[in-house]
Design a protein around this motif. Sequence first.
Motif, PDB file in Angstrom:
ATOM      1  N   HIS A  21      13.541  41.209 -21.756  1.00  0.00           N
ATOM      2  CA  HIS A  21      14.128  39.902 -21.489  1.00  0.00           C
ATOM      3  C   HIS A  21      13.953  38.859 -22.593  1.00  0.00           C
ATOM      4  CE1 HIS A  21      14.305  41.712 -17.570  1.00  0.00           C
ATOM      5  NE2 HIS A  21      12.996  41.645 -17.386  1.00  0.00           N
ATOM      6  N   LYS A  54      22.725  31.560 -15.150  1.00  0.00           N
ATOM      7  CA  LYS A  54      24.069  32.047 -15.403  1.00  0.00           C
ATOM      8  C   LYS A  54      24.323  33.320 -14.617  1.00  0.00           C
ATOM      9  CE  LYS A  54      23.158  34.890 -19.531  1.00  0.00           C
ATOM     10  NZ  LYS A  54      23.546  35.118 -20.944  1.00  0.00           N
ATOM     11  N   GLY A  88      14.697  28.633 -23.359  1.00  0.00           N
ATOM     12  CA  GLY A  88      14.523  28.722 -24.798  1.00  0.00           C
ATOM     13  C   GLY A  88      13.573  27.679 -25.335  1.00  0.00           C
ATOM     14  N   SER A  90      23.217  24.954 -18.233  1.00  0.00           N
ATOM     15  CA  SER A  90      21.918  24.738 -18.871  1.00  0.00           C
ATOM     16  C   SER A  90      21.651  23.258 -19.072  1.00  0.00           C
ATOM     17  CB  SER A  90      21.843  25.455 -20.226  1.00  0.00           C
ATOM     18  OG  SER A  90      22.750  24.890 -21.154  1.00  0.00           O
ATOM     19  N   VAL A 119      16.135  35.711 -21.160  1.00  0.00           N
ATOM     20  CA  VAL A 119      17.196  35.963 -20.184  1.00  0.00           C
ATOM     21  C   VAL A 119      16.627  36.953 -19.162  1.00  0.00           C
ATOM     22  CG1 VAL A 119      19.541  36.776 -19.778  1.00  0.00           C
ATOM     23  CG2 VAL A 119      18.986  35.612 -21.926  1.00  0.00           C
ATOM     24  N   ASP A 165      14.028  33.016 -26.918  1.00  0.00           N
ATOM     25  CA  ASP A 165      15.028  32.887 -25.859  1.00  0.00           C
ATOM     26  C   ASP A 165      14.800  33.961 -24.800  1.00  0.00           C
ATOM     27  OD1 ASP A 165      16.947  30.740 -26.871  1.00  0.00           O
ATOM     28  OD2 ASP A 165      16.834  32.078 -28.593  1.00  0.00           O
ATOM     29  N   LYS A 219      20.943  35.153 -13.474  1.00  0.00           N
ATOM     30  CA  LYS A 219      19.932  35.320 -14.506  1.00  0.00           C
ATOM     31  C   LYS A 219      19.379  33.956 -14.909  1.00  0.00           C
ATOM     32  CE  LYS A 219      21.977  39.490 -16.513  1.00  0.00           C
ATOM     33  NZ  LYS A 219      22.564  40.098 -17.737  1.00  0.00           N
ATOM     34  N   THR A 225      17.801  31.588 -17.741  1.00  0.00           N
ATOM     35  CA  THR A 225      17.771  31.475 -19.199  1.00  0.00           C
ATOM     36  C   THR A 225      16.824  30.351 -19.593  1.00  0.00           C
ATOM     37  OG1 THR A 225      19.670  29.950 -19.233  1.00  0.00           O
ATOM     38  CG2 THR A 225      20.140  32.313 -19.422  1.00  0.00           C
ATOM     39  N   ASP A 253      27.891  29.673 -16.765  1.00  0.00           N
ATOM     40  CA  ASP A 253      26.627  29.484 -17.475  1.00  0.00           C
ATOM     41  C   ASP A 253      26.313  27.983 -17.465  1.00  0.00           C
ATOM     42  OD1 ASP A 253      24.479  29.372 -19.189  1.00  0.00           O
ATOM     43  OD2 ASP A 253      25.352  30.664 -20.711  1.00  0.00           O
TER      44      ASP A 253
END
Length: 467
Positions: free
Chosen positions: A248, A322, A284, A329, A272, A270, A280, A282, A327
């Motif tokens: 991941h 996402k 970062g 964020s 995922v 990053d 999923k 996400t 998606d």
Amino acid sequence: MKRIFKFLFTFIIITSTRLQAQEEHPQPDKKESDTTSILHAFKKGHIHGHFRYFFMATDNASGLTDYYANALGGGIKYETAPFKGFQLGVGGFFIYNIGSSDLATPDPASGAANRYELGLFDIQDPENKNDIDRLEELYLKYNFRKSDIIAGKQLPEMPFINQQDGRMRPTEMDGAMVNFREFKNTTITAGYLWQISPRSTVEWFSIGESIGVYSMGVAVDGTPSNYRNQLESGGIAVLGIQRKIGKHLTVQLWEQYVDNIFNTAMVQADLVKPLNNRLKLTAGLQLIRQDAINDGGNEDPSKTYFEKGSKSYVWGLMAGVKDTRWDASLNYTRITKDGRYLMPREWGKDPFYTFLPRERNEGNGDLDAVVAKFSYAFPRVHLKSTLGYGHYYLAEVTNTAHNKYGLPSYNQLNATLKYDFQKVLKGFDAQFIYVYKGGIGKDFGNPKYIINKVDKSHFNLIINYNF
């Protein structure tokens, strides 16, 4: 250079036509050994063509000049099939101004030059409408196992040097690059660059000359920057390591050393991670540090790019969710008070999580940015939409030590629709981009802090045909 480009463009067309004819009507005495010959590599080469129409317009605040532009262009690239691992590639592009407002005359109220529309053509020659062409790619590539080496003129795609393809043509670089992929889940990129042809130009520049082709803003003391054609550099050395850790997590490390001017280091991680069969998570983290090298490009402080002894720090966060169609964020960037984050705009766009097209945060210190992004795909109708909205809190425009380009704090809305045509129109795509920027910081009633910066709407319609 223009004669070379026109010759190569004609050569590609004629050669490809002749080779195609030879394939359709093969000579009876051809031997099987031709499959390992240079001639066979040329016969089995690939041609890629690209035509592009671009309409762009900016609606500035009342009393300031509005602009529009229509650009049309086309190009072609030819790459041979591999011969003992080697491939040759060559390509170029031409552009015509087919109807635009006056892009050469500064705005009367502010004295500011056009910022966006002129970038569709040649910013160094605003009056040129017909003779805009560039040899963009001319390289020799060697493939070995999973890796490759490319030497010559090529398209860059790195965090700080990238194509930034938001006009008619992207930024190009001239150098030698190695992409080493022999270790599992790892890519090592190493290279040395000696020339750059920035987006919106037709010439190739040495590394020092390429810094200052665009607007230079002001020095930390508020005087106009004066480093154009004043910087000395032997080139750029780049090293990047990208590795997937586990299922991941992806981590990348980058080091970019610009001889005699400055060094930039970045680490980014990053994540995922599946939450269930559909969703999923996400996330970062990004950290960047910059340091001046020697005198920052010129021993004369009034002509240097990166002030001697200066440094900067940037950190950013991203978190989102996402699935296969959408998606979403939330993103944050902080540039500390230690100094301006500097990266020549001629080389590429910002690598920050908070980046939205048509504005940058390069040239700023003491900055906070918060941006929400959302994208949704409609696969059945071949349509994709994206939406971005952010607040960017900058130092005051009068704080020149932390605000290089005199940009007030602002909010920005980006809305994009992209449609891929099918059936008889397959190969075409159309994209519409709308940008609104509102001022949320002081402009002190000075139009030079407003025009092309805040309180404006910006429109783009782009139609591409690729074959």
